[in-house]
Scaffold this active site. Sequence first.
Site, PDB file in Angstrom:
ATOM      1  N   ARG A   1       2.947   2.819   9.271  1.00 49.30           N
ATOM      2  CA  ARG A   1       2.267   3.716  10.227  1.00 49.30           C
ATOM      3  C   ARG A   1       3.222   4.302  11.279  1.00 49.30           C
ATOM      4  NH1 ARG A   1      -1.653  -0.304   9.260  1.00 49.30           N
ATOM      5  NH2 ARG A   1      -3.663   0.530   8.613  1.00 49.30           N
TER       6      ARG A   1
ATOM      7  N   ILE B   1      10.812  -7.460   9.818  1.00 49.99           N
ATOM      8  CA  ILE B   1      12.013  -6.615   9.936  1.00 49.99           C
ATOM      9  C   ILE B   1      11.787  -5.575  11.046  1.00 49.99           C
ATOM     10  CG2 ILE B   1      13.614  -5.076   8.691  1.00 49.99           C
ATOM     11  CD1 ILE B   1      13.559  -7.861   7.454  1.00 49.99           C
TER      12      ILE B   1
ATOM     13  N   MET C   1       0.850  -1.198   0.000  1.00 48.95           N
ATOM     14  CA  MET C   1       0.000   0.000   0.000  1.00 48.95           C
ATOM     15  C   MET C   1       0.882   1.244   0.000  1.00 48.95           C
ATOM     16  SD  MET C   1      -3.428  -0.949   2.063  1.00 48.95           S
ATOM     17  CE  MET C   1      -2.820  -0.769   3.703  1.00 48.95           C
ATOM     18  N   GLY C   2       2.115   1.089  -0.469  1.00 49.67           N
ATOM     19  CA  GLY C   2       3.016   2.233  -0.554  1.00 49.67           C
ATOM     20  C   GLY C   2       3.628   2.590   0.783  1.00 49.67           C
TER      21      GLY C   2
ATOM     22  N   GLY D   1       4.985  -9.997   4.180  1.00 52.07           N
ATOM     23  CA  GLY D   1       5.782  -9.870   5.408  1.00 52.07           C
ATOM     24  C   GLY D   1       5.078 -10.565   6.564  1.00 52.07           C
TER      25      GLY D   1
ATOM     26  N   HIS E   1       9.146   0.960   3.176  1.00 52.58           N
ATOM     27  CA  HIS E   1      10.257   1.054   4.127  1.00 52.58           C
ATOM     28  C   HIS E   1      11.164  -0.170   3.940  1.00 52.58           C
ATOM     29  CE1 HIS E   1       7.897  -1.877   6.307  1.00 52.58           C
ATOM     30  NE2 HIS E   1       6.893  -1.024   6.427  1.00 52.58           N
TER      31      HIS E   1
ATOM     32  N   ASP F   1       2.515  -9.145   9.490  1.00 55.68           N
ATOM     33  CA  ASP F   1       1.067  -9.359   9.384  1.00 55.68           C
ATOM     34  C   ASP F   1       0.813 -10.863   9.304  1.00 55.68           C
ATOM     35  OD1 ASP F   1       0.098  -6.524   9.091  1.00 55.68           O
ATOM     36  OD2 ASP F   1       1.544  -6.599   7.469  1.00 55.68           O
TER      37      ASP F   1
ATOM     38  N   HIS G   1       9.514  -3.543   3.314  1.00 49.49           N
ATOM     39  CA  HIS G   1       9.094  -3.792   1.927  1.00 49.49           C
ATOM     40  C   HIS G   1      10.320  -4.101   1.061  1.00 49.49           C
ATOM     41  CE1 HIS G   1       5.709  -1.017   3.243  1.00 49.49           C
ATOM     42  NE2 HIS G   1       5.060  -2.074   2.828  1.00 49.49           N
TER      43      HIS G   1
HETATM   44  O1  PAF Z   1      -0.016  -5.721   3.731  1.00 51.96           O
HETATM   45  C1  PAF Z   1      -0.461  -4.818   2.991  1.00 51.96           C
HETATM   46  O2  PAF Z   1       0.204  -3.828   2.741  1.00 51.96           O
HETATM   47  C2  PAF Z   1      -1.851  -4.964   2.407  1.00 51.96           C
HETATM   48  O3  PAF Z   1      -2.716  -5.572   3.293  1.00 51.96           O
HETATM   49  C3  PAF Z   1      -1.867  -5.680   1.052  1.00 51.96           C
HETATM   50  C4  PAF Z   1      -1.406  -7.114   1.156  1.00 51.96           C
HETATM   51  C5  PAF Z   1      -0.975  -4.932   0.069  1.00 51.96           C
HETATM   52  C6  PAF Z   1      -3.284  -5.688   0.476  1.00 51.96           C
HETATM   53  O4  PAF Z   1      -3.767  -4.403   0.285  1.00 51.96           O
END
Ligand code: PAF
Length: 280
Positions: A189, A178, A31-32, A149, A35, A152, A38
Amino acid sequence: MIILKSTIELNNWFIENLNELVENVGFVPTMGALHMGHASLIEKASSECQIVVVSILVNPTQFNEKADLQSYPRNFDNDVIVAEKAGGTILFTPTPKDIYGGEPYAEPVDYGPITSAFEGLSRQGHFDGVVSVVDKLFISVKPNRAYFGSKDLQQVAVVERMSNERHPKIKIVSCDLIRDENGLALSSRNIRLSYAGIILAQNISKELQTIAERVKEGGDMIESVEIAKKKLKNLEGLELEYISGVNYKTFSISTENRGWSHIIVAARVEGVRLIDNIEL
Ligand code: PAF
């Protein structure tokens, strides 16, 4: 790295550039506000795949609080730098309307405790939105491998379940959580936390670490979690939502300590919702 802004652009690129030599398309949905967490997913994907598609889409259907959706950090220029440096081939940035084929809407999903307990309970409808968008992204990107990751942890279990049913050929790769140098799990966040908030939030991973050490030394799991719960509950400014042992495959709520693979936790600091976990 190529930036493709719609499903049509992505399809056309695949038609023009994919051939039988490309055996592995890797996919990192995001979702952009990218960091180092990602970046580590993209790096892993690029070490295992010939093409790595990184998507950026702030998915409205997975936010159960409007304020969280509105204040979700967005930093496109930096995202381009992070994705490219980590080895992304394509940055795919569709709009919600494009991916959903109209007004974004998520069908309810019920996978039992995996979707209804913990995050599913605290964030009603959240996993409906995650399942919906990841399913649609998989249909557009058609990856061989998709990287998520393990911060979650419950999301990984939900995506694995959805993918087994709807996209059995896609391999779901769960990647290491990480942390920053003080143990705080990296999250987009975190940027909304003040310095004092960061210091307070560090208690979450410290308690997880303490539980894991106690259990390693033969301590009782339930008792260790209870001690950590008390400590976190007593911290002014930190609102604990849950801390619990789970088996990451089932997420069933059980007081039996046998079968717990992880301790999971969710808490709010300065209105920012943070989740974390540790493997036992
Ligand atoms: O983990 C996330 O950033 C989001 O839940 C995902 C997997 C990109 C779905 O929108």
